[in-house]
Enzyme design. Sequence first.
Site, PDB file in Angstrom:
ATOM      1  N   CYS A 102     -68.290 -60.692 -43.648  1.00 50.20           N
ATOM      2  CA  CYS A 102     -67.434 -59.734 -44.352  1.00 50.20           C
ATOM      3  C   CYS A 102     -67.365 -58.447 -43.546  1.00 50.20           C
ATOM      4  O   CYS A 102     -68.384 -57.767 -43.361  1.00 50.20           O
ATOM      5  CB  CYS A 102     -67.970 -59.463 -45.752  1.00 50.20           C
ATOM      6  SG  CYS A 102     -67.013 -58.215 -46.648  1.00 50.20           S
ATOM      7  N   CYS A 147     -68.609 -51.624 -48.348  1.00 50.08           N
ATOM      8  CA  CYS A 147     -68.797 -52.303 -49.633  1.00 50.08           C
ATOM      9  C   CYS A 147     -70.163 -52.958 -49.643  1.00 50.08           C
ATOM     10  O   CYS A 147     -70.541 -53.635 -48.683  1.00 50.08           O
ATOM     11  CB  CYS A 147     -67.696 -53.348 -49.863  1.00 50.08           C
ATOM     12  SG  CYS A 147     -67.877 -54.263 -51.421  1.00 50.08           S
ATOM     13  N   CYS A 186     -71.880 -57.417 -52.461  1.00 50.39           N
ATOM     14  CA  CYS A 186     -72.614 -58.647 -52.139  1.00 50.39           C
ATOM     15  C   CYS A 186     -73.894 -58.269 -51.393  1.00 50.39           C
ATOM     16  O   CYS A 186     -73.971 -58.364 -50.165  1.00 50.39           O
ATOM     17  CB  CYS A 186     -71.742 -59.579 -51.300  1.00 50.39           C
ATOM     18  SG  CYS A 186     -70.287 -60.191 -52.165  1.00 50.39           S
ATOM     19  N   CYS A 245     -61.073 -59.086 -49.117  1.00 47.83           N
ATOM     20  CA  CYS A 245     -62.390 -59.536 -49.579  1.00 47.83           C
ATOM     21  C   CYS A 245     -62.490 -61.059 -49.474  1.00 47.83           C
ATOM     22  O   CYS A 245     -61.634 -61.780 -50.009  1.00 47.83           O
ATOM     23  CB  CYS A 245     -62.612 -59.090 -51.022  1.00 47.83           C
ATOM     24  SG  CYS A 245     -64.106 -59.786 -51.783  1.00 47.83           S
ATOM     25  N   PHE A 302     -71.147 -66.955 -79.805  1.00 45.23           N
ATOM     26  CA  PHE A 302     -70.654 -66.203 -78.636  1.00 45.23           C
ATOM     27  C   PHE A 302     -69.794 -67.158 -77.788  1.00 45.23           C
ATOM     28  O   PHE A 302     -69.938 -67.248 -76.578  1.00 45.23           O
ATOM     29  CB  PHE A 302     -71.803 -65.644 -77.785  1.00 45.23           C
ATOM     30  CG  PHE A 302     -72.868 -64.909 -78.556  1.00 45.23           C
ATOM     31  CD1 PHE A 302     -72.734 -63.553 -78.837  1.00 45.23           C
ATOM     32  CD2 PHE A 302     -74.005 -65.570 -79.007  1.00 45.23           C
ATOM     33  CE1 PHE A 302     -73.716 -62.871 -79.547  1.00 45.23           C
ATOM     34  CE2 PHE A 302     -74.997 -64.906 -79.714  1.00 45.23           C
ATOM     35  CZ  PHE A 302     -74.851 -63.547 -79.983  1.00 45.23           C
ATOM     36  N   GLU A 329     -66.906 -66.092 -82.185  1.00 44.67           N
ATOM     37  CA  GLU A 329     -66.731 -65.112 -81.107  1.00 44.67           C
ATOM     38  C   GLU A 329     -66.076 -63.876 -81.707  1.00 44.67           C
ATOM     39  O   GLU A 329     -65.149 -63.990 -82.509  1.00 44.67           O
ATOM     40  CB  GLU A 329     -65.846 -65.706 -80.002  1.00 44.67           C
ATOM     41  CG  GLU A 329     -65.305 -64.725 -78.995  1.00 44.67           C
ATOM     42  CD  GLU A 329     -66.389 -64.030 -78.185  1.00 44.67           C
ATOM     43  OE1 GLU A 329     -66.320 -62.786 -78.066  1.00 44.67           O
ATOM     44  OE2 GLU A 329     -67.302 -64.714 -77.682  1.00 44.67           O
ATOM     45  N   CYS A 380     -76.488 -65.409 -68.645  1.00 43.10           N
ATOM     46  CA  CYS A 380     -76.207 -64.782 -67.352  1.00 43.10           C
ATOM     47  C   CYS A 380     -77.277 -63.745 -67.025  1.00 43.10           C
ATOM     48  O   CYS A 380     -77.166 -63.020 -66.038  1.00 43.10           O
ATOM     49  CB  CYS A 380     -74.819 -64.142 -67.352  1.00 43.10           C
ATOM     50  SG  CYS A 380     -74.610 -62.854 -68.609  1.00 43.10           S
TER      51      CYS A 380
END
Length: 375
Positions: free
Chosen positions: A3, A11, A14, A87, A241, A262, A334
């Site tokens: 990148c 940036c 990542c 990107c 959810f 939800e 997550c």
Amino acid sequence: MQCALYDAGRCRSCQWITQSVNEQLSAKTADLHRLLAGLPVEQWCAPTGGPEQRFRNKAKMVVSGSVEKPLFGMLHRDGTPVDLCGCPLYPASFAPVFSALKPFIARAGLTPYNVARKRGELKYLLLTESQFDGGMMLRFVLRSETKLTQLRAALPWLRAQLPQLKVITANIQPVHMAIMEGETEIYLTDQQALAERFNDVPLWIRPQSFFQTNPTVASRLYATARDWVGQLPVRHMWDLFCGVGGFGLHCATPQMQLTGIEIAPEAIACAKQSAAELGLTRLHFQALDSTQFATAQGETPDLVLVNPPRRGIGKPLCDYLAQMAPRFIIYSSCNAQTMAQDIRHLPNYRIQRVQLFDMFPHTAHYEVLTLLCRL
């Protein structure tokens, strides 16, 4: 993954880009083992990965520069704009869209919003692509409705240039804060939802409904949940959810009774549309708070599947699940840290199976699927 933006120090999104994908996966696996230390796990499934680059189905671009020369990307720490059109996380199909949007902004007179001066109209461009048919959804995030007439007048040119744009909206975000979108969504096309399909399951994406940004890994996550549920004696299931219904729609059978909850009405509209297409009449989706719904019920399903935001499901819902005691719980997370905290509030359950999904390559983040069985 190479990148140029990272190499130039422009940036740092990542942060793990200098590590190989295998090194990243090893570090994430070690982190998950650390977080679940002291919680016996019967089976550690092999982690699931996906493409190293070009995997994102969504771009969130800050618009800066001038109306004649707009720049799409983000603002650097020092306030200078950074062009992210190149990107390597974005698919090649995004480039022609960005190229056409630059002259379009001048045609429509959409002056980029200047944060320092608190002037201008166009704040963000939000672009989403369907892997099913290549259709796209484009959202213009505006400070006000001042330029709507000009935007509508210029749209025929844009749609002629980019026929893949199926859904176009203007989102009104009047607040001078780093908030991505406002509550008001104005549709500029007749079509209001983007068609997607994972594992032969129809899904829909609407402007204000959450959808996973890595479709390759997300489809594998949903398929895995379906396989796990298929091995269990489940006739009645809750999907809390539930978002656009990805998990529930994959797991449901014609004989199964399923309720999906939800809080976002837009997401529930997507889930209902998918259920109707599949002809699953025993699926019911409702726009409610998941914790309030669960704690108000008098019945106990065989399985409760939860897929909460990063904060987890929280102690009140954990306490209620422990009291209600469904035979099985599937937890998709997550944020493994809050998931581990929640599981520790479910002492009457054992962890039968855990699998990591590398949904967010080149970062420390990952998705994890866990099957809990009542003792």
